[in-house]
Write a protein that holds these residues in place. Sequence first.
Motif, mmCIF file in Angstrom:
data_model
loop_
_atom_site.group_PDB
_atom_site.id
_atom_site.type_symbol
_atom_site.label_atom_id
_atom_site.label_comp_id
_atom_site.label_asym_id
_atom_site.label_seq_id
_atom_site.Cartn_x
_atom_site.Cartn_y
_atom_site.Cartn_z
ATOM 1 N N CYS A 251 50.303 40.808 54.038
ATOM 2 C CA CYS A 251 49.336 39.894 53.434
ATOM 3 C C CYS A 251 48.474 39.264 54.521
ATOM 4 O O CYS A 251 48.990 38.677 55.467
ATOM 5 N N LYS A 252 47.159 39.385 54.368
ATOM 6 C CA LYS A 252 46.226 38.860 55.359
ATOM 7 C C LYS A 252 45.385 37.745 54.750
ATOM 8 O O LYS A 252 45.293 37.620 53.521
ATOM 9 N N PRO A 253 44.758 36.895 55.588
ATOM 10 C CA PRO A 253 43.951 35.791 55.055
ATOM 11 C C PRO A 253 42.908 36.222 54.041
ATOM 12 O O PRO A 253 42.691 35.541 53.039
ATOM 13 N N ARG A 254 42.272 37.369 54.265
ATOM 14 C CA ARG A 254 41.223 37.792 53.330
ATOM 15 C C ARG A 254 41.789 38.102 51.939
ATOM 16 O O ARG A 254 41.092 37.973 50.936
ATOM 17 N N ASP A 255 43.075 38.499 51.878
ATOM 18 C CA ASP A 255 43.705 38.744 50.581
ATOM 19 C C ASP A 255 43.793 37.450 49.778
ATOM 20 O O ASP A 255 43.569 37.439 48.557
ATOM 21 N N LEU A 256 44.128 36.349 50.454
ATOM 22 C CA LEU A 256 44.229 35.065 49.770
ATOM 23 C C LEU A 256 42.861 34.558 49.340
ATOM 24 O O LEU A 256 42.702 34.014 48.239
ATOM 25 N N ILE A 257 41.857 34.720 50.204
ATOM 26 C CA ILE A 257 40.505 34.262 49.881
ATOM 27 C C ILE A 257 39.968 34.993 48.659
ATOM 28 O O ILE A 257 39.309 34.403 47.793
ATOM 29 N N ARG A 258 40.276 36.296 48.540
ATOM 30 C CA ARG A 258 39.802 37.075 47.401
ATOM 31 C C ARG A 258 40.486 36.703 46.092
ATOM 32 O O ARG A 258 39.872 36.721 45.029
ATOM 33 N N ARG A 259 41.749 36.315 46.167
ATOM 34 C CA ARG A 259 42.532 36.153 44.941
ATOM 35 C C ARG A 259 42.831 34.709 44.547
ATOM 36 O O ARG A 259 43.291 34.450 43.442
ATOM 37 N N ILE A 260 42.604 33.746 45.470
ATOM 38 C CA ILE A 260 42.871 32.342 45.165
ATOM 39 C C ILE A 260 41.590 31.548 45.409
ATOM 40 O O ILE A 260 41.165 31.376 46.556
ATOM 41 N N SER A 261 40.979 31.059 44.343
ATOM 42 C CA SER A 261 39.631 30.494 44.430
ATOM 43 C C SER A 261 39.541 29.245 45.303
ATOM 44 O O SER A 261 38.501 28.996 45.922
#
Length: 284
Positions: A251-261
């Motif tokens: 899991c990378k930071p960009r994954d969180l940015i894409r999926r958690i508003s």
Amino acid sequence: MFPEPASAAKFVHDLAEHNNGIWIRDEFGQFLRSLDQQSHLAELRDYLLRLYDGQPISRRTKSDPVSIEDPALTILGATVLETFKACVNAESLVDGFAQRFNFIIAATDPSRRASDFPLYDLRRHDSAMREAWHGVESVPLHPIYPVGEGAVSVFKAAFKEMMPADDAVPMSFFRRTMFSAVRYAAVFHILSGDHGNEITARDMGWAMRMIALHLEDTRQLLDDYGLGELERVVRRVEEVKREIEANGRICKPRDLIRRISVIRTANEARSLLQIAGDKTKSDA
């Protein structure tokens, strides 16, 4: 005294001229908010991060390049608590950048009446203060301050005793606050008039009193924000992290940015990933 930075470029030039200075900034919450809102200050966040780590800072300009080795700046920022919460949201507070500051809440004196005026006559203390300060100025400064075994023992004991047991303070906050102990110990070493160079158990003991204050006020600050909201975000991060890792990916930071508003920056995502990881370890 460090001047007010008008831009990131001006900040670097000012730091070259006022390295090892002190910057006293009122309405510091407004300044932190401006780092995200004003383009001419955007790079300042990175410069402050490098300052914290003592990394060299350089900037190439049309006129002449500027380079600062061993940069250091003490920042004393003051903000009304309610104003600070309006400027810095809960997610930004757990950002690795915000965690590099130590927090102190100056509570209102409940015994003070509206008719009381904060006017203090300190003239009778002038001579004693000057004498005490001259004593501090006479203390020799050493290039290296090794931490003695007694100080290490005090630090270890305090680390175990102060470690948050109920997630009231995220582990990432706790660890960064504890990092300040050695700096505080060095300050107390000099203020106490010790002419030696070894950080002692007494120095570290005084430092830990400051650390305890910071941890308590950080807990109160996070409580005022409503840790429930932050906890929900962390749980969502844990869910996304588990889903991605179940598919054989990291899991990378960009994954969180894409999926958690509510997560908007890579720094916020990295800090939340660290909090989720620390929480998982403590649960285990």
